[in-house]
Design an enzyme around this catalytic site. Sequence first.
Site, PDB file in Angstrom:
ATOM      1  N   ASN A  16       0.831  -1.208   0.000  1.00  0.00           N
ATOM      2  CA  ASN A  16       0.000   0.000   0.000  1.00  0.00           C
ATOM      3  C   ASN A  16       0.867   1.261   0.000  1.00  0.00           C
ATOM      4  O   ASN A  16       0.531   2.251  -0.655  1.00  0.00           O
ATOM      5  CB  ASN A  16      -0.957   0.001   1.192  1.00  0.00           C
ATOM      6  CG  ASN A  16      -2.185  -0.850   0.922  1.00  0.00           C
ATOM      7  OD1 ASN A  16      -3.051  -0.466   0.139  1.00  0.00           O
ATOM      8  ND2 ASN A  16      -2.239  -2.022   1.542  1.00  0.00           N
ATOM      9  N   MET A  92       1.230  -2.397  12.554  1.00  0.00           N
ATOM     10  CA  MET A  92       0.632  -3.413  13.427  1.00  0.00           C
ATOM     11  C   MET A  92       0.599  -3.025  14.909  1.00  0.00           C
ATOM     12  O   MET A  92       0.386  -3.884  15.767  1.00  0.00           O
ATOM     13  CB  MET A  92       1.356  -4.751  13.245  1.00  0.00           C
ATOM     14  CG  MET A  92       1.238  -5.315  11.831  1.00  0.00           C
ATOM     15  SD  MET A  92      -0.477  -5.454  11.247  1.00  0.00           S
ATOM     16  CE  MET A  92      -1.015  -6.872  12.185  1.00  0.00           C
ATOM     17  N   ARG A  93       0.817  -1.757  15.215  1.00  0.00           N
ATOM     18  CA  ARG A  93       0.739  -1.298  16.607  1.00  0.00           C
ATOM     19  C   ARG A  93      -0.538  -0.500  16.820  1.00  0.00           C
ATOM     20  O   ARG A  93      -0.916   0.304  15.957  1.00  0.00           O
ATOM     21  CB  ARG A  93       1.917  -0.380  16.941  1.00  0.00           C
ATOM     22  CG  ARG A  93       3.236  -1.063  16.858  1.00  0.00           C
ATOM     23  CD  ARG A  93       3.602  -1.661  18.198  1.00  0.00           C
ATOM     24  NE  ARG A  93       4.588  -2.701  17.999  1.00  0.00           N
ATOM     25  CZ  ARG A  93       4.690  -3.791  18.740  1.00  0.00           C
ATOM     26  NH1 ARG A  93       3.874  -3.991  19.747  1.00  0.00           N
ATOM     27  NH2 ARG A  93       5.601  -4.685  18.486  1.00  0.00           N
ATOM     28  N   ASN A 109      -6.450   4.989   7.889  1.00  0.00           N
ATOM     29  CA  ASN A 109      -6.028   3.580   7.961  1.00  0.00           C
ATOM     30  C   ASN A 109      -6.717   2.807   6.848  1.00  0.00           C
ATOM     31  O   ASN A 109      -7.829   3.150   6.436  1.00  0.00           O
ATOM     32  CB  ASN A 109      -6.435   2.980   9.316  1.00  0.00           C
ATOM     33  CG  ASN A 109      -6.010   1.526   9.448  1.00  0.00           C
ATOM     34  OD1 ASN A 109      -4.879   1.158   9.115  1.00  0.00           O
ATOM     35  ND2 ASN A 109      -6.904   0.672   9.932  1.00  0.00           N
ATOM     36  N   HIS A 111      -8.076  -1.031   6.051  1.00  0.00           N
ATOM     37  CA  HIS A 111      -8.374  -2.294   6.719  1.00  0.00           C
ATOM     38  C   HIS A 111      -8.946  -3.273   5.694  1.00  0.00           C
ATOM     39  O   HIS A 111      -9.816  -2.893   4.891  1.00  0.00           O
ATOM     40  CB  HIS A 111      -9.386  -2.057   7.845  1.00  0.00           C
ATOM     41  CG  HIS A 111      -9.734  -3.315   8.571  1.00  0.00           C
ATOM     42  ND1 HIS A 111      -8.880  -3.893   9.485  1.00  0.00           N
ATOM     43  CD2 HIS A 111     -10.812  -4.124   8.478  1.00  0.00           C
ATOM     44  CE1 HIS A 111      -9.429  -5.021   9.935  1.00  0.00           C
ATOM     45  NE2 HIS A 111     -10.601  -5.185   9.341  1.00  0.00           N
ATOM     46  N   VAL A 146     -10.060   0.274  17.891  1.00  0.00           N
ATOM     47  CA  VAL A 146      -9.388  -0.303  16.731  1.00  0.00           C
ATOM     48  C   VAL A 146     -10.374  -0.554  15.585  1.00  0.00           C
ATOM     49  O   VAL A 146     -11.474  -1.063  15.795  1.00  0.00           O
ATOM     50  CB  VAL A 146      -8.698  -1.626  17.141  1.00  0.00           C
ATOM     51  CG1 VAL A 146      -8.126  -2.347  15.928  1.00  0.00           C
ATOM     52  CG2 VAL A 146      -7.591  -1.339  18.144  1.00  0.00           C
ATOM     53  N   GLU A 174      -5.638  -5.892  -4.475  1.00  0.00           N
ATOM     54  CA  GLU A 174      -5.672  -5.079  -5.712  1.00  0.00           C
ATOM     55  C   GLU A 174      -6.568  -3.869  -5.537  1.00  0.00           C
ATOM     56  O   GLU A 174      -6.266  -2.775  -6.022  1.00  0.00           O
ATOM     57  CB  GLU A 174      -6.224  -5.921  -6.876  1.00  0.00           C
ATOM     58  CG  GLU A 174      -5.182  -6.732  -7.586  1.00  0.00           C
ATOM     59  CD  GLU A 174      -5.776  -7.421  -8.808  1.00  0.00           C
ATOM     60  OE1 GLU A 174      -6.566  -6.780  -9.532  1.00  0.00           O
ATOM     61  OE2 GLU A 174      -5.449  -8.602  -8.999  1.00  0.00           O
TER      62      GLU A 174
HETATM   63  C1  GRF Z   1      -3.097  -4.739   4.039  1.00  0.00           C
HETATM   64  O1  GRF Z   1      -3.925  -5.828   3.754  1.00  0.00           O
HETATM   65  C2  GRF Z   1      -3.841  -3.713   4.856  1.00  0.00           C
HETATM   66  O2  GRF Z   1      -5.194  -3.643   4.540  1.00  0.00           O
HETATM   67  C3  GRF Z   1      -3.666  -4.221   6.256  1.00  0.00           C
HETATM   68  O3  GRF Z   1      -2.355  -4.723   6.302  1.00  0.00           O
HETATM   69  C4  GRF Z   1      -1.969  -5.129   4.988  1.00  0.00           C
HETATM   70  C5  GRF Z   1      -0.711  -4.397   4.680  1.00  0.00           C
HETATM   71  O4  GRF Z   1      -0.146  -4.812   3.453  1.00  0.00           O
HETATM   72  N1  GRF Z   1      -3.904  -3.162   7.203  1.00  0.00           N
HETATM   73  P1  GRF Z   1       1.026  -3.986   2.814  1.00  0.00           P
HETATM   74  O5  GRF Z   1       2.146  -3.911   3.839  1.00  0.00           O
HETATM   75  O6  GRF Z   1       0.506  -2.627   2.459  1.00  0.00           O
HETATM   76  O7  GRF Z   1       1.451  -4.752   1.602  1.00  0.00           O
END
Ligand code: GRF
Length: 219
Positions: A16, A92-93, A109, A111, A146, A174
């Site tokens: 991302n 992840m925090r 964010n 998700h 969260v 994608e």
């Molecule tokens: C993605 O699926 C996002 O939605 C989730 O963590 C993943 C991160 O993937 N929060 P990347 O590091 O962007 O490839």
Amino acid sequence: MNKVRVAVLISGRGSNLAALIEAARAPDYPAEVVLVISDRADAGGLAIAREAGVPTAVVAYGGAGERDAFEAEIDRLLHEAGVGLICLAGFMRVLSARFVEHWHDRILNIHPSLLPDFPGLDTHARALAAKARVHGCTVHFVRPAVDSGPIILQGQVPVWQGDTPDTLAARVLEVEHQIYPLALRLVAGGFANVVGDAVEIDPGVPDYLTGPAECGHRH
Ligand code: GRF
């Protein structure tokens, strides 16, 4: 054009992040990625940032009881870089309420589910277990709870017979790469604003800015 300075917070592979950096190359894009912060030194996304010439920082989490120091260091880096918006992208925090309130309506964010369905982890396996016919992803403003907060955009994919968590994740990813840059464009461009508990998309947003129709930004 005065571009909004954006920091992207990551913990992992950074696909991302790559999508955001790529989108921000467009001259008319209203934001620029000026800083990438990872809590893990081995995050793949750090190499993506370096290759793109974006400054990086690693802020390691010191363990239980260390969240204040962790967040204070992140906050210092953000202010030093003159950041106006923060994009969490696989970070992840869990951020404290204090941090989130300090950056109120300035943290986005992504998700991997159609919130409010499936907050938390393992969203693809849970969507399959629930026999969901559609699944997808959500970009939202961050609130202390969260995976809550006003939704900016959602993208939907079908769930096919025989899907595994991996095939479904790939289909969703994608779409993530389409809607996150689009959501950031809308927010940084002033077209997506929080009103009460929800995001209102300015009806005057030009069609050419909003990308594929299936992103479904129009109410
Ligand atoms: C993605 O699926 C996002 O939605 C989730 O963590 C993943 C991160 O993937 N929060 P990347 O590091 O962007 O490839």
